[in-house]
Design a protein around this motif. Sequence first.
Motif, PDB file in Angstrom:
ATOM      1  N   ARG A  99       2.062  -1.617  -2.203  1.00 35.13           N
ATOM      2  CA  ARG A  99       0.937  -0.674  -2.228  1.00 35.13           C
ATOM      3  C   ARG A  99       0.629  -0.151  -0.831  1.00 35.13           C
ATOM      4  O   ARG A  99       0.341   1.034  -0.649  1.00 35.13           O
ATOM      5  CB  ARG A  99      -0.315  -1.347  -2.803  1.00 35.13           C
ATOM      6  CG  ARG A  99      -0.257  -1.589  -4.275  1.00 35.13           C
ATOM      7  CD  ARG A  99      -1.503  -2.305  -4.736  1.00 35.13           C
ATOM      8  NE  ARG A  99      -1.417  -2.657  -6.138  1.00 35.13           N
ATOM      9  CZ  ARG A  99      -2.266  -3.465  -6.754  1.00 35.13           C
ATOM     10  NH1 ARG A  99      -3.256  -4.010  -6.081  1.00 35.13           N
ATOM     11  NH2 ARG A  99      -2.129  -3.735  -8.028  1.00 35.13           N
ATOM     12  N   LEU A 102       3.230   2.429   0.277  1.00 40.33           N
ATOM     13  CA  LEU A 102       3.010   3.686  -0.429  1.00 40.33           C
ATOM     14  C   LEU A 102       1.773   4.405   0.097  1.00 40.33           C
ATOM     15  O   LEU A 102       1.800   5.612   0.340  1.00 40.33           O
ATOM     16  CB  LEU A 102       2.888   3.416  -1.928  1.00 40.33           C
ATOM     17  CG  LEU A 102       2.861   4.629  -2.853  1.00 40.33           C
ATOM     18  CD1 LEU A 102       4.126   5.469  -2.692  1.00 40.33           C
ATOM     19  CD2 LEU A 102       2.742   4.162  -4.298  1.00 40.33           C
ATOM     20  N   ALA A 103       0.696   3.669   0.312  1.00 43.76           N
ATOM     21  CA  ALA A 103      -0.549   4.272   0.797  1.00 43.76           C
ATOM     22  C   ALA A 103      -0.392   4.839   2.208  1.00 43.76           C
ATOM     23  O   ALA A 103      -0.931   5.900   2.520  1.00 43.76           O
ATOM     24  CB  ALA A 103      -1.678   3.240   0.766  1.00 43.76           C
ATOM     25  N   ALA A 119      -2.118   4.546  -4.774  1.00 43.67           N
ATOM     26  CA  ALA A 119      -0.899   3.737  -4.721  1.00 43.67           C
ATOM     27  C   ALA A 119      -0.903   2.701  -5.835  1.00 43.67           C
ATOM     28  O   ALA A 119       0.123   2.459  -6.482  1.00 43.67           O
ATOM     29  CB  ALA A 119      -0.780   3.061  -3.356  1.00 43.67           C
TER      30      ALA A 119
END
Length: 127
Positions: A99, A102-103, A119
């Motif tokens: 996460r 992705l963020a 995310a």
Amino acid sequence: MFVTLYTNAYINRSYLDMKYDPDLKPMMVSDPTTNLKYIDQERDEFKQEYHGPSLTGVYGSKLKEEYGDLLYSVVMLGKSLNLNPFEWLLRTARKVTARTKLAKGMPDDCTWEEKWESAKRRLDTRR
């Protein structure tokens, strides 16, 4: 308390090399409801130390002790539900890492919380 946490693990050369041993059974409460009460109690004790003078003590030793107690009570809850705490901690660490990656790649026009939630949704739909 620190030693007790590792009654279900053995350590080879480093803390990162811990292995879970389900055959070692420390004293524990097998009722999840009771374990949840212990978590609440330990959380309250940790919060009391966090807001108290222990942060200025010898490296916050009382705070560290309460932190260990809180972790231990969460591990015991998992064990009472027949969950391997090491496995699920690793799974969660992998999930948080994915996460975060992705963020971090998202545009800067969003807050971190918005990036995180986006995310989270994107990764959850891939399952």
